[in-house]
Design an enzyme around this catalytic site. Sequence first.
Site, PDB file in Angstrom:
ATOM      1  N   HIS A 193     -20.907  25.599 -35.260  1.00  0.00           N
ATOM      2  CA  HIS A 193     -22.283  25.276 -35.263  1.00  0.00           C
ATOM      3  C   HIS A 193     -23.013  26.476 -35.851  1.00  0.00           C
ATOM      4  O   HIS A 193     -23.839  26.288 -36.949  1.00  0.00           O
ATOM      5  CB  HIS A 193     -22.757  25.031 -33.989  1.00  0.00           C
ATOM      6  CG  HIS A 193     -24.329  24.831 -34.013  1.00  0.00           C
ATOM      7  ND1 HIS A 193     -25.367  25.806 -33.538  1.00  0.00           N
ATOM      8  CD2 HIS A 193     -25.216  23.720 -34.065  1.00  0.00           C
ATOM      9  CE1 HIS A 193     -26.247  25.410 -33.382  1.00  0.00           C
ATOM     10  NE2 HIS A 193     -26.417  24.155 -33.965  1.00  0.00           N
ATOM     11  N   CYS A 252     -22.740  14.804 -49.131  1.00  0.00           N
ATOM     12  CA  CYS A 252     -23.866  15.650 -48.378  1.00  0.00           C
ATOM     13  C   CYS A 252     -23.447  16.372 -47.097  1.00  0.00           C
ATOM     14  O   CYS A 252     -23.865  17.068 -46.314  1.00  0.00           O
ATOM     15  CB  CYS A 252     -25.089  14.895 -47.889  1.00  0.00           C
ATOM     16  SG  CYS A 252     -24.421  13.481 -46.337  1.00  0.00           S
TER      17      CYS A 252
END
Length: 947
Positions: free
Chosen positions: A529, A907
């Site tokens: 993350h 993406c």
Amino acid sequence: MAASVSRAICVQKPGSKCTRDREATSFARRSVAAPRPPHAKAAGVIRSDSGAGRGQHCSPLRAVVDAAPIQTTKKRVFHFGKGKSEGNKTMKELLGGKGANLAEMASIGLSVPPGFTVSTEACQQYQDAGCALPAGLWAEIVDGLQWVEEYMGATLGDPQRPLLLSVRSGAAVSMPGMMDTVLNLGLNDEVAAGLAAKSGERFAYDSFRRFLDMFGNVVMDIPRSLFEEKLEHMKESKGLKNDTDLTASDLKELVGQYKEVYLSAKGEPFPSDPKKQLELAVLAVFNSWESPRAKKYRSINQITGLRGTAVNVQCMVFGNMGNTSGTGVLFTRNPNTGEKKLYGEFLVNAQGEDVVAGIRTPEDLDAMKNLMPQAYDELVENCNILESHYKEMQDIEFTVQENRLWMLQCRTGKRTGKSAVKIAVDMVNEGLVEPRSAIKMVEPGHLDQLLHPQFENPSAYKDQVIATGLPASPGAAVGQVVFTAEDAEAWHSQGKAAILVRAETSPEDVGGMHAAVGILTERGGMTSHAAVVARWWGKCCVSGCSGIRVNDAEKLVTIGSHVLREGEWLSLNGSTGEVILGKQPLSPPALSGDLGTFMAWVDDVRKLKVLANADTPDDALTARNNGAQGIGLCRTEHMFFASDERIKAVRQMIMAPTLELRQQALDRLLTYQRSDFEGIFRAMDGLPVTIRLLDHPSYEFLPEGNIEDIVSELCAETGANQEDALARIEKLSEVNPMLGFRGCRLGISYPELTEMQARAIFEAAIAMTNQGVQVFPEIMVPLVGTPQELGHQVTLIRQVAEKVFANVGKTIGYKVGTMIEIPRAALVADEIAEQAEFFSFGTNDLTQMTFGYSRDDVGKFIPVHLAQGILQHDPFEVLDQRGVGELVKFATERGRKARPNLKVGICGEHGGEPSSVAFFAKAGLDFVSCSPFRVPIARLAAAQVLV
């Protein structure tokens, strides 16, 4: 750099006829076979332990095949010398990069020490023959040696006219991990004595002891430490610090000790026959091709299809023969700034080892200009010739022996990002190259440097480096340590630069991550993350730094013997993973007018569109400024973490026991979402914006902590009682949330959620259109696996659109598509395309589900897989073209069969990785979408695939 300066050198007899313009009497191969070397009668094989340390595939160093030379129809040995060569720069596959460039320099008339290259095909034949020299090859090598001897007027093994050689490997592709260089080959007791009589004892015996060291280690795999021990003991016994302080007598004694080391290690004397030395060195180069480190390097870098390594045998020249000699390295332009001015160093009366060992401080090239003006003028002329010839900035190694210049090597010079762009633009302006060629001169990594702050002088802080983690997001950051996202935001609001230090980050930390100038985590990989979010924002990040221990409770971090508390200064180098103590000076991104010129050329060439992943108006504006042609991914869930009020509304929605209460929470979120979309549409006026509906699992919106704290916080925020809150938490808990209740599954179970988001998009689009903004909204449904799932959501979205348009009496164009991130969706892409107007591959999840790797857990095993060669790349960083890539191509082809005008792109994180971008361009995709800060890199990669 300077280590290789001394590699290619020759000793010539004083007053010999080896003049600049000397040419060989013949370059053709002789029809009469060269005499077989005397040692060829010695049968068989050298013991396999000679290569054990390197784990060579062809462990024995075999003797020359005892057979009559056989004429071959294919040439395997190629000569080169000033003015004439049997090779050129286009022959890298056959001669290797080094051999091809040596031949090229010689062919255009530069003074290159003569030599010959044994081809890569000969290496392949050697491997195919079970590690035995192919028939006739040794005769060709001896033939090449005789050519060099005639050219130089010197003979290998002749004490009166000594010729010494260097032997080097050289594949078509530069490959660190191959065999090291062997210098001064040809020395023995008699030759050393002859050399001493001509050039001095100290020079002769220093060269001899260096040769024994290199030959023993590189060719026979004797540990270098055994030789170094003798050298260090000699210096200690004499009270000396430097090698150069040793006398000729000392060096003579060392030669004897080195021979004893060789005898003890190999069980046989050092070979005094120079041709035997040459044979063993050639075999060692061939064997190095199959060494474990060379094979691993080829595997990691996906280097395939090469025949083997070439062998470069070249006469030696020496820069340590007095004050009329020297050695140096230069770049034809400044590699740091790009300035068109020679940039390099020079040492009088020295060899390259002197520079590497730090024994003497090199001088600027101006020293050479003053001391050796004729050689300097020739060097400048050669630099101009080479730049014009290669049409690239060159890295050049040279030696001056008794006022005569020798060019040892040229290759394309490494450079900084700032320098790369300036050199490319300048060379176009100078008429040296065309823009399409200039595009190839700048690497994607160069642009990465330009778009992030850098340290002024990385070498200055080396003694302050206290830990090293993963270089997760490039750039440099200097700030004061904080341990919570809230503190980072608070410090930012006070105008302070904060380094957010966490064990690991979560979505709730995004506010603090955005406020911090840099992020340091104890755990997490390159796709964690922290790493992913940092790259999106262009934030410097060092992740997975196992050398630190974070103590949130006491607000301190332990790094080795250092304990840093809140407010203490720390510096991070996101390009190297270094954690540096204190406040190190920074320089801003080196953007210049040249970059705009260069990127205009890039955009003229590329066909693949480059969009950006952006979640806020600021992100969108950054993307646009970096050349993005739209927003390819706007993640709506990230907007929910933007403030405490928003996250409370989300939690009220999640905890709501009834539709009525859930709708109240959704109405609050509608206002926030509409405002965000208006800002993004405004920033991207005239460009498409693709908005992904909610994708996160519900549990990610819950507070962190133990269950009692979570229940207590939820009750306070939502008004629920403890029993209801606990029951709701238990219902939301999942065993495998990334494959659970998320994506379109949320919208199907709670259609009012999809309706709210669609309404916010359409109302924002209408509002911006009324203000004169051109809006092109595209709504993307995530985590679709069946056409029925997509159909359900498309129907809802179109119904909302009709209602909004009817209410305002106005319509706008829009598209509805889907992310292809589940392998099943790729396999039934033709059916899904009947409902979707565009596909956008979510390669992060597609990789996760195709491999069966949990992105949150890959740090436990991916490093092992990479180290053992099981994987060549981390598939979350570099697209797996054989597997995931095939799914992308398959789904694209299937989708376009069903809907020929289907727009297709990606993406995921791979949208900003150069080799992946090149794959997508070749696969026929329409666009890639990446972090705003990687947009220029993707633009360049998309252009380079076409030039």
